[in-house]
Design a protein around this motif. Structure first.
Motif, PDB file in Angstrom:
ATOM      1  N   PRO A  28       0.965  -1.226  -0.082  1.00 52.89           N
ATOM      2  CA  PRO A  28       0.112   0.108   0.004  1.00 52.89           C
ATOM      3  C   PRO A  28       0.821   1.340   0.137  1.00 52.89           C
ATOM      4  O   PRO A  28       0.490   2.397  -0.472  1.00 52.89           O
ATOM      5  CB  PRO A  28      -0.710  -0.142   1.237  1.00 52.89           C
ATOM      6  CG  PRO A  28      -0.792  -1.594   1.562  1.00 52.89           C
ATOM      7  CD  PRO A  28       0.525  -2.303   1.188  1.00 52.89           C
ATOM      8  N   VAL A  29       2.051   1.193   0.579  1.00 52.52           N
ATOM      9  CA  VAL A  29       2.826   2.280   0.815  1.00 52.52           C
ATOM     10  C   VAL A  29       3.228   2.639  -0.841  1.00 52.52           C
ATOM     11  O   VAL A  29       3.402   3.791  -1.072  1.00 52.52           O
ATOM     12  CB  VAL A  29       4.021   2.164   1.520  1.00 52.52           C
ATOM     13  CG1 VAL A  29       4.887   3.199   1.667  1.00 52.52           C
ATOM     14  CG2 VAL A  29       3.543   1.993   2.910  1.00 52.52           C
ATOM     15  N   THR A  30       3.625   1.690  -1.569  1.00 51.45           N
ATOM     16  CA  THR A  30       4.231   1.858  -2.884  1.00 51.45           C
ATOM     17  C   THR A  30       3.097   2.517  -3.725  1.00 51.45           C
ATOM     18  O   THR A  30       3.167   3.456  -4.535  1.00 51.45           O
ATOM     19  CB  THR A  30       4.420   0.448  -3.511  1.00 51.45           C
ATOM     20  OG1 THR A  30       5.627  -0.185  -2.574  1.00 51.45           O
ATOM     21  CG2 THR A  30       5.240   0.685  -4.925  1.00 51.45           C
ATOM     22  N   MET A  31       1.902   2.130  -3.409  1.00 50.26           N
ATOM     23  CA  MET A  31       0.721   2.435  -4.135  1.00 50.26           C
ATOM     24  C   MET A  31       0.540   3.857  -3.968  1.00 50.26           C
ATOM     25  O   MET A  31       0.223   4.894  -4.733  1.00 50.26           O
ATOM     26  CB  MET A  31      -0.532   1.729  -3.725  1.00 50.26           C
ATOM     27  CG  MET A  31      -1.735   2.395  -4.960  1.00 50.26           C
ATOM     28  SD  MET A  31      -3.082   1.044  -4.382  1.00 50.26           S
ATOM     29  CE  MET A  31      -3.868   1.700  -3.188  1.00 50.26           C
ATOM     30  N   VAL A  32       0.803   4.454  -2.389  1.00 55.88           N
ATOM     31  CA  VAL A  32       0.612   5.807  -2.229  1.00 55.88           C
ATOM     32  C   VAL A  32       1.513   6.725  -2.905  1.00 55.88           C
ATOM     33  O   VAL A  32       1.428   7.597  -3.397  1.00 55.88           O
ATOM     34  CB  VAL A  32       0.495   5.776  -0.744  1.00 55.88           C
ATOM     35  CG1 VAL A  32       0.604   7.359  -0.483  1.00 55.88           C
ATOM     36  CG2 VAL A  32      -0.872   5.429  -0.059  1.00 55.88           C
ATOM     37  N   PHE A  34       3.395   6.074  -5.604  1.00 56.45           N
ATOM     38  CA  PHE A  34       3.080   6.184  -7.170  1.00 56.45           C
ATOM     39  C   PHE A  34       2.182   7.228  -7.612  1.00 56.45           C
ATOM     40  O   PHE A  34       1.906   7.903  -8.361  1.00 56.45           O
ATOM     41  CB  PHE A  34       2.727   4.947  -7.715  1.00 56.45           C
ATOM     42  CG  PHE A  34       3.945   3.810  -8.054  1.00 56.45           C
ATOM     43  CD1 PHE A  34       5.077   4.693  -8.600  1.00 56.45           C
ATOM     44  CD2 PHE A  34       4.135   2.709  -7.606  1.00 56.45           C
ATOM     45  CE1 PHE A  34       6.345   3.866  -8.647  1.00 56.45           C
ATOM     46  CE2 PHE A  34       5.386   1.897  -7.808  1.00 56.45           C
ATOM     47  CZ  PHE A  34       6.235   2.672  -8.499  1.00 56.45           C
ATOM     48  N   SER A  35       0.748   7.133  -6.654  1.00 55.54           N
ATOM     49  CA  SER A  35      -0.329   8.042  -6.748  1.00 55.54           C
ATOM     50  C   SER A  35       0.187   9.362  -6.527  1.00 55.54           C
ATOM     51  O   SER A  35      -0.277  10.513  -7.208  1.00 55.54           O
ATOM     52  CB  SER A  35      -1.509   7.513  -5.747  1.00 55.54           C
ATOM     53  OG  SER A  35      -1.924   6.328  -6.058  1.00 55.54           O
ATOM     54  N   ALA A  36       0.901   9.519  -5.499  1.00 53.99           N
ATOM     55  CA  ALA A  36       1.449  11.069  -5.285  1.00 53.99           C
ATOM     56  C   ALA A  36       2.493  11.625  -6.232  1.00 53.99           C
ATOM     57  O   ALA A  36       2.059  12.895  -6.772  1.00 53.99           O
ATOM     58  CB  ALA A  36       2.223  11.063  -3.928  1.00 53.99           C
ATOM     59  N   THR A  37       3.101  10.717  -6.790  1.00 51.86           N
ATOM     60  CA  THR A  37       4.091  11.076  -7.825  1.00 51.86           C
ATOM     61  C   THR A  37       3.188  11.406  -9.094  1.00 51.86           C
ATOM     62  O   THR A  37       3.425  12.471  -9.824  1.00 51.86           O
ATOM     63  CB  THR A  37       4.866   9.867  -8.113  1.00 51.86           C
ATOM     64  OG1 THR A  37       5.655   9.759  -7.149  1.00 51.86           O
ATOM     65  CG2 THR A  37       6.145  10.389  -9.196  1.00 51.86           C
ATOM     66  N   TYR A  38       2.275  10.708  -9.518  1.00 51.81           N
ATOM     67  CA  TYR A  38       1.383  10.738 -10.607  1.00 51.81           C
ATOM     68  C   TYR A  38       0.609  12.221 -10.482  1.00 51.81           C
ATOM     69  O   TYR A  38       0.605  13.209 -11.256  1.00 51.81           O
ATOM     70  CB  TYR A  38       0.391   9.768 -10.847  1.00 51.81           C
ATOM     71  CG  TYR A  38      -0.335   9.917 -12.048  1.00 51.81           C
ATOM     72  CD1 TYR A  38      -0.035   9.751 -13.279  1.00 51.81           C
ATOM     73  CD2 TYR A  38      -1.784  10.151 -11.844  1.00 51.81           C
ATOM     74  CE1 TYR A  38      -0.870  10.004 -14.339  1.00 51.81           C
ATOM     75  CE2 TYR A  38      -2.622  10.552 -12.778  1.00 51.81           C
ATOM     76  CZ  TYR A  38      -2.188  10.126 -14.124  1.00 51.81           C
ATOM     77  OH  TYR A  38      -3.144  10.631 -15.109  1.00 51.81           O
ATOM     78  N   LEU A  39       0.151  12.438  -9.211  1.00 47.74           N
ATOM     79  CA  LEU A  39      -0.628  13.609  -9.035  1.00 47.74           C
ATOM     80  C   LEU A  39       0.193  14.647  -9.053  1.00 47.74           C
ATOM     81  O   LEU A  39      -0.129  15.973  -9.596  1.00 47.74           O
ATOM     82  CB  LEU A  39      -1.465  13.572  -7.808  1.00 47.74           C
ATOM     83  CG  LEU A  39      -2.177  14.764  -7.160  1.00 47.74           C
ATOM     84  CD1 LEU A  39      -3.373  14.920  -8.268  1.00 47.74           C
ATOM     85  CD2 LEU A  39      -2.817  14.421  -5.631  1.00 47.74           C
ATOM     86  N   PHE A  40       1.483  14.652  -8.666  1.00 47.78           N
ATOM     87  CA  PHE A  40       2.506  15.729  -8.642  1.00 47.78           C
ATOM     88  C   PHE A  40       2.718  16.169 -10.017  1.00 47.78           C
ATOM     89  O   PHE A  40       2.948  17.234 -10.323  1.00 47.78           O
ATOM     90  CB  PHE A  40       3.627  15.433  -7.865  1.00 47.78           C
ATOM     91  CG  PHE A  40       4.679  16.511  -7.847  1.00 47.78           C
ATOM     92  CD1 PHE A  40       4.602  17.640  -7.262  1.00 47.78           C
ATOM     93  CD2 PHE A  40       5.666  16.546  -8.914  1.00 47.78           C
ATOM     94  CE1 PHE A  40       5.738  18.670  -7.307  1.00 47.78           C
ATOM     95  CE2 PHE A  40       6.862  17.137  -8.847  1.00 47.78           C
ATOM     96  CZ  PHE A  40       6.917  18.406  -8.072  1.00 47.78           C
ATOM     97  N   MET A  41       2.866  15.190 -10.753  1.00 44.96           N
ATOM     98  CA  MET A  41       3.290  15.463 -12.210  1.00 44.96           C
ATOM     99  C   MET A  41       2.145  16.054 -12.989  1.00 44.96           C
ATOM    100  O   MET A  41       2.489  17.058 -13.768  1.00 44.96           O
ATOM    101  CB  MET A  41       3.814  14.031 -12.827  1.00 44.96           C
ATOM    102  CG  MET A  41       5.029  13.561 -12.667  1.00 44.96           C
ATOM    103  SD  MET A  41       5.585  11.995 -13.014  1.00 44.96           S
ATOM    104  CE  MET A  41       5.027  11.914 -14.760  1.00 44.96           C
ATOM    105  N   VAL A  42       1.115  15.676 -12.866  1.00 43.77           N
ATOM    106  CA  VAL A  42      -0.216  16.130 -13.318  1.00 43.77           C
ATOM    107  C   VAL A  42      -0.428  17.693 -13.017  1.00 43.77           C
ATOM    108  O   VAL A  42      -0.884  18.485 -13.918  1.00 43.77           O
ATOM    109  CB  VAL A  42      -1.627  15.382 -13.197  1.00 43.77           C
ATOM    110  CG1 VAL A  42      -2.671  16.168 -13.360  1.00 43.77           C
ATOM    111  CG2 VAL A  42      -1.409  13.961 -13.723  1.00 43.77           C
ATOM    112  N   LEU A  43      -0.278  17.882 -11.700  1.00 41.84           N
ATOM    113  CA  LEU A  43      -0.425  19.184 -11.220  1.00 41.84           C
ATOM    114  C   LEU A  43       0.698  20.267 -11.747  1.00 41.84           C
ATOM    115  O   LEU A  43       0.516  21.315 -12.342  1.00 41.84           O
ATOM    116  CB  LEU A  43      -0.404  19.503  -9.518  1.00 41.84           C
ATOM    117  CG  LEU A  43      -1.604  18.853  -9.015  1.00 41.84           C
ATOM    118  CD1 LEU A  43      -1.500  18.784  -7.371  1.00 41.84           C
ATOM    119  CD2 LEU A  43      -2.905  19.553  -9.382  1.00 41.84           C
ATOM    120  N   MET A  44       1.784  19.879 -11.911  1.00 41.89           N
ATOM    121  CA  MET A  44       2.909  20.553 -12.482  1.00 41.89           C
ATOM    122  C   MET A  44       2.818  20.722 -13.918  1.00 41.89           C
ATOM    123  O   MET A  44       2.835  21.862 -14.438  1.00 41.89           O
ATOM    124  CB  MET A  44       4.324  19.770 -12.406  1.00 41.89           C
ATOM    125  CG  MET A  44       5.125  19.682 -10.928  1.00 41.89           C
ATOM    126  SD  MET A  44       5.541  21.319 -10.541  1.00 41.89           S
ATOM    127  CE  MET A  44       4.157  21.645  -9.083  1.00 41.89           C
TER     128      MET A  44
END
Length: 64
Positions: A28-32, A34-44
């Protein structure tokens, strides 16, 4: 939600994905992460698009 319910949901989802799509969620930590990284990239990307469009539109009004 309690931790047991979250662990049970994670286990059920992992089993479902593995059975149907051959995908497993390792941790679950890995999933969080990856999700945070994806969200950061989209926001940037959205922020860069916003800056580019602001510069484009602001330059049109300056040249009078």
């Amino acid at each position: 939600m309690s931790l047991e319910i979250i662990q049970e949901l994670d286990s059920t989802l992992s089993k479902y994905l593995l059975d149907n799509f051959s995908i497993s969620i390792a941790n679950p930590v890995t999933m969080v992460i990856f999700s945070a990284t994806y969200l950061f990239m989209v926001l940037m990307a959205l922020m860069v698009i916003n800056i580019i469009t602001k510069d484009t539109y602001s330059n049109n009004g300056v040249s009078k």
